[in-house]
Scaffold this motif. Structure first.
Motif, PDB file in Angstrom:
ATOM      1  N   UNK A 201       0.853  -1.191   0.000  1.00 24.86           N
ATOM      2  CA  UNK A 201       0.000   0.000   0.000  1.00 24.86           C
ATOM      3  C   UNK A 201       0.888   1.238   0.000  1.00 24.86           C
ATOM      4  N   UNK A 202       0.420   2.302  -0.654  1.00 26.24           N
ATOM      5  CA  UNK A 202       1.212   3.514  -0.795  1.00 26.24           C
ATOM      6  C   UNK A 202       1.259   4.350   0.465  1.00 26.24           C
ATOM      7  N   UNK A 203       2.317   5.168   0.578  1.00 19.45           N
ATOM      8  CA  UNK A 203       2.506   6.064   1.717  1.00 19.45           C
ATOM      9  C   UNK A 203       1.877   7.430   1.459  1.00 19.45           C
ATOM     10  N   UNK A 204       1.964   7.928   0.231  1.00 21.80           N
ATOM     11  CA  UNK A 204       1.620   9.314  -0.062  1.00 21.80           C
ATOM     12  C   UNK A 204       0.106   9.510  -0.025  1.00 21.80           C
ATOM     13  N   UNK A 205      -0.317  10.528   0.707  1.00 24.25           N
ATOM     14  CA  UNK A 205      -1.739  10.849   0.813  1.00 24.25           C
ATOM     15  C   UNK A 205      -2.200  11.478  -0.501  1.00 24.25           C
ATOM     16  N   UNK A 206      -3.152  10.880  -1.212  1.00 30.49           N
ATOM     17  CA  UNK A 206      -3.594  11.444  -2.496  1.00 30.49           C
ATOM     18  C   UNK A 206      -4.245  12.811  -2.365  1.00 30.49           C
ATOM     19  N   UNK A 207      -4.717  13.174  -1.166  1.00 34.74           N
ATOM     20  CA  UNK A 207      -5.304  14.497  -0.975  1.00 34.74           C
ATOM     21  C   UNK A 207      -4.275  15.605  -1.184  1.00 34.74           C
ATOM     22  N   UNK A 208      -2.982  15.281  -1.047  1.00 41.05           N
ATOM     23  CA  UNK A 208      -1.925  16.263  -1.220  1.00 41.05           C
ATOM     24  C   UNK A 208      -1.558  16.463  -2.692  1.00 41.05           C
ATOM     25  N   UNK A 209      -1.885  15.508  -3.550  1.00 44.25           N
ATOM     26  CA  UNK A 209      -1.339  15.490  -4.903  1.00 44.25           C
ATOM     27  C   UNK A 209      -2.105  16.444  -5.817  1.00 44.25           C
ATOM     28  N   UNK A 210      -1.372  17.312  -6.488  1.00 44.94           N
ATOM     29  CA  UNK A 210      -1.937  18.166  -7.533  1.00 44.94           C
ATOM     30  C   UNK A 210      -1.904  17.438  -8.866  1.00 44.94           C
ATOM     31  N   UNK A 211      -0.762  16.852  -9.185  1.00 44.09           N
ATOM     32  CA  UNK A 211      -0.623  16.014 -10.365  1.00 44.09           C
ATOM     33  C   UNK A 211       0.672  15.225 -10.236  1.00 44.09           C
ATOM     34  N   UNK A 212       0.830  14.214 -11.089  1.00 40.99           N
ATOM     35  CA  UNK A 212       2.025  13.387 -11.093  1.00 40.99           C
ATOM     36  C   UNK A 212       2.580  13.347 -12.508  1.00 40.99           C
ATOM     37  N   UNK A 213       3.867  13.639 -12.655  1.00 38.88           N
ATOM     38  CA  UNK A 213       4.566  13.430 -13.918  1.00 38.88           C
ATOM     39  C   UNK A 213       5.223  12.059 -13.860  1.00 38.88           C
ATOM     40  N   UNK A 214       4.730  11.163 -14.696  1.00 37.41           N
ATOM     41  CA  UNK A 214       5.239   9.791 -14.720  1.00 37.41           C
ATOM     42  C   UNK A 214       6.083   9.614 -15.984  1.00 37.41           C
ATOM     43  N   UNK A 215       7.404   9.469 -15.786  1.00 42.81           N
ATOM     44  CA  UNK A 215       8.333   9.293 -16.891  1.00 42.81           C
ATOM     45  C   UNK A 215       8.680   7.807 -17.014  1.00 42.81           C
TER      46      UNK A 215
END
Length: 795
Positions: A201-215
């Motif tokens: 399971x992931x650590x990062x709270x999705x409420x914090x995320x504005x966007x993700x750059x996936x390279x």
């Protein structure tokens, strides 16, 4: 169980709640990216609508009468590139959202440039996917976890287990890197495999995320040490307008987030989350019970329009227990409990980012400290009554102190980025482990390793007058003081070149070629023999090298629709090869425990190649979807000197995914994800060796027959996930409800069969070294319908 959840959900959604029709305002400022200077009289509209306004004489804007929902803004002004912002939510309050515009080429005003959320950069014209927060939050089967969401994109393979391992374009799970607002973090999962990247399971709270750059290719020179992917998380700022509180009760955890202003120049957001994952795992009959707690914060202070400072923090505490008291102990769970260690981890990252805007350039200074404390312990038959049963006692710390400085210069036609980093890392390890090769032995050592690392990078970007042609030339080099094989920066020169050319209309030809280096895991660097020697240093351990090339076509018939076709090739050299197994570490790292705590040589070579097709429709007329197909081959040369290419563990060949959401009237959303993953190769077990009493007692598990490395292949597996969301926007409260049904078709996945010991020794009269356990074959089938319901409340 399903019926009860559905009835409960319908009861809540059918309750007569009088929804207020209040509207809100989107406020903000439009400014120039390099100088921070406001841009007066710029046009700002809600993307894909005609609703908007213009900035005033000091760059401020306000769009009134905005109903609750998810939005993007589009901003434009003569002499600047039009921009579409990241997605954001308007719930029960006004929101402040700043916009930055980059200066355009001299003659840009003479051509038509359509702003689109499908951003690409001159440095990464292919292999870059921008993921919005709504895709994370509403993704079926994603459980608001970014590692699961990116599995919808081309080139990303996954295991059928309850884990978040990322295998991108045929690369191993140790080849990925992660950044939060420019601060590197060591991992993004609870109970992560040390030396790799996965966990349940992931650590990062999705409420914090504005966007993700996936390279997945064409990695920026500023993001070193990656061979397969970079996930660059852009975090939201706290709302400058008003305090808000958000609570989430999900299938596996409960969380609380707060954000808001501190005075006129400072914003903050803080979250805490606690799991009850152990109850879910117990309910579905898994043999281990994980519990985790995590916390995250971001504080941003603007001294003035030229200077700003951001503080970030991320931490987690993980505690696993073995479910040895199960009433219905299946034979499959007996096998897992026989070898799985008890895992306890503590991780954190603290970082600060200072930015100075001068008008012609942006200067950034980034400092951070990360630590991962990992403890694994295992007793034979999970019997702790005597110290003689101890088979593994592993305790380690990885501490990284990082300092990075970079400058972005914006010149006519040219953008130049230069930077450098100095890091100091500490790795300590106390290991006791029983092993069996041909005879039983014990490994006991202590490591206290300190390593200085340094690097330099530069990138030059050119754009033609009408932006028909862009190119980027980058160079990076890294070194460290671990050994003479790694301390010369000329040995790790990493050039990279990217090109993009608009052939006609909205059709682009994109290409990239580059050489990339990755430092082997600290577990490999710090491994010692029983005499206290750094055995892998003596084995001339080197940086892992990957030469990569890609070529692709891109077609954008509309601002919300994109089609891509990309081919790629990756050549690996100097990959760590296990001295015991004669297989590359690239085929390991998707199980709980540690990757790389063994003797290796930098002699493995391999390649991965394939083709990706993707169609992506983004948030137009309520519809968002991704359809992708990947053909991929991943192979390494046989470590037993035959010279043949053998499939790696990630040679799935075929990957297909369709993932989409549709917004219905009255704030309903429905989503689905259908995924087909080709069968992975596997190595048969050496049943004869495994049956030896001394061999089984050393590890509690089976041994592979590496003379038949990956000679067999599993069947493909498929999975269908469905999700339904309903959001209520009340006067001062947002209430969100969802049902997420994973594996709706209850598909079964046939894994490699295993063996368990019956406890009977078939030849008790033989000498101890010849005694064998009776082993019983066990068929393994995984896959079950997993329903979950969640509640989100924002005040």
């Amino acid at each position: 169980m399903i019926k009860k959840l559905v009835v409960f959900f319908l009861f809540l959604t059918c309750t007569q709640i009088a929804q207020a029709q209040k509207t809100y305002s989107i406020k903000g400022m439009v400014k120039e990216a390099a100088s921070g200077e406001p841009i007066p009289y710029a046009t700002v509209i809600i993307w894909n609508t005609t609703q908007g306004t213009a900035t005033d004489s000091i760059g401020n804007f306000e769009i009134t009468g905005v109903a609750p929902g998810s939005y993007r803004l589009q901003a434009s002004f003569l002499g600047y590139k039009p921009a579409v912002t990241a997605e954001f939510r308007v719930a029960n309050k006004d929101i402040f959202f700043p916009i930055e515009l980059d200066p355009a080429s001299e003659n840009l005003q003479e051509v038509s440039v359509v702003a689109s959320p499908f951003r690409k950069t001159a440095e990464s014209p292919l292999g870059l996917r921008v993921i919005g927060f709504k895709e994370i939050e509403k993704s079926a089967g994603g459980n608001r976890d970014i590692s699961r969401v990116v599995q919808s994109f081309p080139g990303v393979a996954s295991t059928a287990a309850f884990r978040n391992d990322l295998m991108v374009r045929g690369g191993g799970p140790s080849e990925n890197r992660f950044f939060l607002d420019g601060v590197e973090i060591p991992n993004i999962n609870h109970f992560s495999t040390q030396g790799a990247s996965g966990g349940p399971v992931g650590i990062i709270n999705p409420d914090f995320i504005r966007e993700v750059n996936f390279y997945s290719a064409a990695f920026p020179a500023a993001r070193g040490n990656a061979l397969s992917s970079v996930l660059d998380f852009k975090l939201q700022d706290g709302n400058k307008e008003k305090f808000s509180l958000r609570g989430v009760l999900g299938a596996s955890d409960v969380g609380l987030s707060v954000n808001g202003p501190i005075g006129d120049k400072t914003t903050y957001q803080v979250s805490v989350r606690r799991s009850y994952l152990q109850f879910l795992f117990d309910m579905i009959g898994l043999p281990f019970l994980p519990t985790f707690t995590d916390a995250q914060f971001k504080i941003k202070h603007s001294f003035n329009k030229k200077n700003e400072l951001t503080f970030l923090g991320l931490g987690a505490i993980d505690d696993m227990k073995l479910n040895t008291g199960m009433e219905d102990m299946s034979e499959k769970n007996q096998y897992i409990l026989a070898y799985l260690p008890v895992v306890k981890q503590k991780t954190y990252t603290l970082g600060a980012v200072y930015k100075h805007y001068t008008g012609k350039n942006i200067y950034s200074l980034i400092v951070s400290r990360s630590q991962m404390n990992n403890k694994n312990i295992k007793y034979r038959d999970n019997d702790e009554s005597t110290p003689d049963n101890l088979t593994l006692n592993y305790r380690s710390d990885e501490i990284e102190n990082k300092f990075r400085s970079e400058n972005i210069f914006r010149l006519p036609y040219i953008q130049l980025q230069v930077g450098g980093n100095i890091d100091y890392s500490e790795y300590t390890n106390h290991t006791f482990q029983k092993q069996f090769t041909t005879v039983p032995k014990e490994i006991t050592y202590q490591t206290d390793l300190g390593v200085w690392k340094w690097g330099l990078y530069a990138t030059a970007i050119y754009e033609s007058d009408n932006e028909r042609f862009t190119t980027s030339l980058g160079l990076r080099t890294d070194a460290n003081n671990y050994s003479s094989k790694m301390n010369n920066m000329l040995d790790q020169l990493s050039p990279r070149l990217s090109l993009s050319y608009r052939i006609a209309g909205d059709i682009y030809l994109n290409a990239n070629a580059g050489r990339y280096y990755e430092l082997p895991p600290y577990t490999v660097m710090g491994f010692k023999d029983n005499n206290g020697n750094y055995i892998n240093k003596s084995n001339d351990l080197q940086y892992i090298r990957s030469d990569q090339a890609g070529l692709g076509l891109e077609y954008r018939p509309a601002s919300y629709l994109k089609f891509t076709a990309e081919g790629f090739y990756k050549q690996y050299n100097h990959y760590p090869m296990s001295a015991i197994d004669s297989i590359p570490l690239a085929s390991k790292g998707t199980d709980y425990g540690v990757l790389g705590n063994e003797a290796v040589t930098s002699t493995a070579t391999g390649h991965a190649y394939g083709m990706e097709l993707m169609g992506r429709w983004y948030n137009y007329k309520g519809l968002t979807f991704i359809a992708s197909y990947t053909y991929v081959r991943s192979e390494f040369k046989d470590g037993r000197k035959t010279g043949k290419y053998l499939p790696s563990a990630w040679d799935n060949k075929h990957l297909f995914t369709f993932s989409g959401t549709y917004s219905l009237p009255r704030n309903w959303d429905i989503g689905a994800k259908f995924r087909v993953v080709g069968g992975a190769p596997y190595t048969p077990y050496d049943v004869e060796k495994s049956s030896y009493v001394e061999a089984w007692d050393a590890s509690g598990s089976l041994y592979y027959d590496y003379s038949r490395f990956n000679s067999e292949r599993l069947k493909p597996f498929t999975q269908l996930d469905l999700r339904v969301d309903k959001t209520f926007y009340l006067k001062k409260v947002m209430l969100g409800l969802y049902i997420d049904l994973q594996n709706v078709l209850n598909s079964k996945y046939k894994e490699q069969d295993v063996y368990i010991k019956t406890g009977k020794i078939v030849n008790p009269e033989a000498p101890k070294e010849e005694q064998r356990y009776e082993l019983k074959p066990v068929e393994r089938m995984t896959g079950t319908l997993l329903p979950s319901i969640g509640i989100m409340i924002e005040i």
